[in-house]
Motif scaffolding. Structure first.
Motif, PDB file in Angstrom:
ATOM      1  N   HIS A   1       6.257   2.363   3.719  1.00 23.13           N
ATOM      2  CA  HIS A   1       6.121   1.209   2.899  1.00 23.13           C
ATOM      3  C   HIS A   1       6.922   1.448   1.647  1.00 23.13           C
ATOM      4  CE1 HIS A   1       3.672  -1.079   5.608  1.00 23.13           C
ATOM      5  NE2 HIS A   1       3.710  -0.015   6.189  1.00 23.13           N
TER       6      HIS A   1
ATOM      7  N   HIS B   1       1.395   4.282   1.730  1.00 25.37           N
ATOM      8  CA  HIS B   1       2.192   4.619   3.074  1.00 25.37           C
ATOM      9  C   HIS B   1       3.648   4.923   2.877  1.00 25.37           C
ATOM     10  CE1 HIS B   1      -1.759   4.113   5.703  1.00 25.37           C
ATOM     11  NE2 HIS B   1      -1.842   5.156   4.894  1.00 25.37           N
TER      12      HIS B   1
ATOM     13  N   HIS C   1      -7.208  -0.639   5.708  1.00 24.86           N
ATOM     14  CA  HIS C   1      -6.398   0.354   6.151  1.00 24.86           C
ATOM     15  C   HIS C   1      -5.970   1.487   5.146  1.00 24.86           C
ATOM     16  CE1 HIS C   1      -2.558   1.477   8.012  1.00 24.86           C
ATOM     17  NE2 HIS C   1      -1.713   1.364   6.936  1.00 24.86           N
TER      18      HIS C   1
ATOM     19  N   HIS D   1       0.698  -1.172  -0.027  1.00 28.21           N
ATOM     20  CA  HIS D   1      -0.061   0.081  -0.018  1.00 28.21           C
ATOM     21  C   HIS D   1       0.889   1.084   0.092  1.00 28.21           C
ATOM     22  CE1 HIS D   1       0.880  -0.266   4.260  1.00 28.21           C
ATOM     23  NE2 HIS D   1       0.460   0.628   4.647  1.00 28.21           N
TER      24      HIS D   1
ATOM     25  N   ASP E   1       0.079  -3.867   6.554  1.00 33.26           N
ATOM     26  CA  ASP E   1      -0.802  -3.218   7.664  1.00 33.26           C
ATOM     27  C   ASP E   1      -2.114  -3.671   7.790  1.00 33.26           C
ATOM     28  OD1 ASP E   1       1.630  -2.036   7.871  1.00 33.26           O
ATOM     29  OD2 ASP E   1       0.988  -0.018   7.778  1.00 33.26           O
TER      30      ASP E   1
HETATM   31 ZN   LIG Z   1       0.006   1.850   6.404  1.00 35.22          ZN
END
Ligand SMILES: [Zn+2]
Length: 268
Positions: free
Chosen positions: A63, A60, A121, A58, A142
């Motif tokens: 990451h 973020h 998430h 994902h 996550d």
């Molecule tokens: Zn995250």
């Protein structure tokens, strides 16, 4: 049986794990969610590995933040690199955009993984699942943590419960590689929800011993999570009763119970 791969945690920031999957026969390596390039490059150099793929769960920054520097590193090394990520999120430099049931074949690693959509998430979060007779494993970013689940930043409780249910239905022996060492804090909450759960009490004791020695509690397994993780146990009467104690208007359904305990954990 001996596996063809090693899966190693590279620690990043305060509690992130960047997972390195390495084919033992040729040292080709894939990195899952490299938020920090420096720790990855140090690891690759130290073990003389060649990076061939990056798998993103994902968007973020913890990451994805290492992608650009790793591209430059691979160019310098003249190593071809392919970047995989979710189709429903914007990931910079993503070469292959993935949705549910896509197969990720990494020929250099001789590995194949199936994509599972796990929104909640974030809106387009995906997980990578590899199934084999000897060892199945899951990289879930996550979404599912040991003893807990990710916060709902972009998705609804309905989406997250559905995503977690998909993961809970994977083979019980599946090893679960999540992206954070959150286990101890999660178990403090889990024990508040289910103080009488003996498996949880035992697991918490094991986790405390590991953390006292600074040993990772990850990977976990689907089997253990189904027994100890309150977010996978919203059909259990014990979890439903605690949710009702916390918020008396909670109905005795999985979704209402999940919604309440996720809100409870946010304030815990
Ligand atoms: Zn995250």
């Amino acid at each position: 049986m001996n596996s063809l791969y090693t899966i190693t945690a590279i620690k990043a920031f305060s509690d992130n794990y960047i997972w390195a999957i390495t084919n033992k026969s040729n040292n080709s390596t894939a990195l899952v969610d490299p938020g920090d390039a420096k720790v990855c490059i140090d690891f690759l150099k130290q073990h003389q590995l060649s990076l061939s793929a990056i798998l993103i769960t994902h968007h973020h920054p913890d990451h994805t933040g290492g992608i650009e520097e790793l591209i430059v590193y691979c160019q310098q090394q003249q190593c071809p690199l392919t970047i995989y990520g979710p189709a429903n999120e914007v990931i910079s430099h993503c070469d292959v955009k993935l949705i549910e049931n896509d197969l990720v074949n990494l020929p250099e690693l001789n590995i194949s993984m199936r994509v599972i959509d796990v929104p909640g998430h974030t809106f387009g979060h995906i997980a990578y699942f590899s199934e084999s007779d000897t060892q199945s494993f899951l990289f879930c970013g996550d979404t599912l943590f040991s003893g807990g689940c990710g916060r709902l930043f972009e998705g609804s409780p309905t989406q997250m419960l559905n995503s977690l249910t998909k993961l809970a239905n994977l083979p019980e022996t599946t090893k679960v590689y999540c992206a954070h060492e959150y286990t101890q804090a999660n178990l403090n909450f889990a024990l508040t929800v289910e103080p009488q759960n003996d498996v949880l009490i035992n697991y918490n004791n094991q986790v405390r011993e590991l953390r006292e020695k600074d040993i990772s509690t990850i990977p976990t397994s689907i089997k253990i999570e189904k027994q100890i993780n309150p977010f996978l146990r919203c059909a259990q009467l014990s979890v439903q009763a605690s949710a009702k104690d916390f918020s008396p208007s909670t109905k005795s359904t999985e979704l209402d119970t999940f919604t309440t305990i996720r809100r409870w954990k946010d304030q815990f």
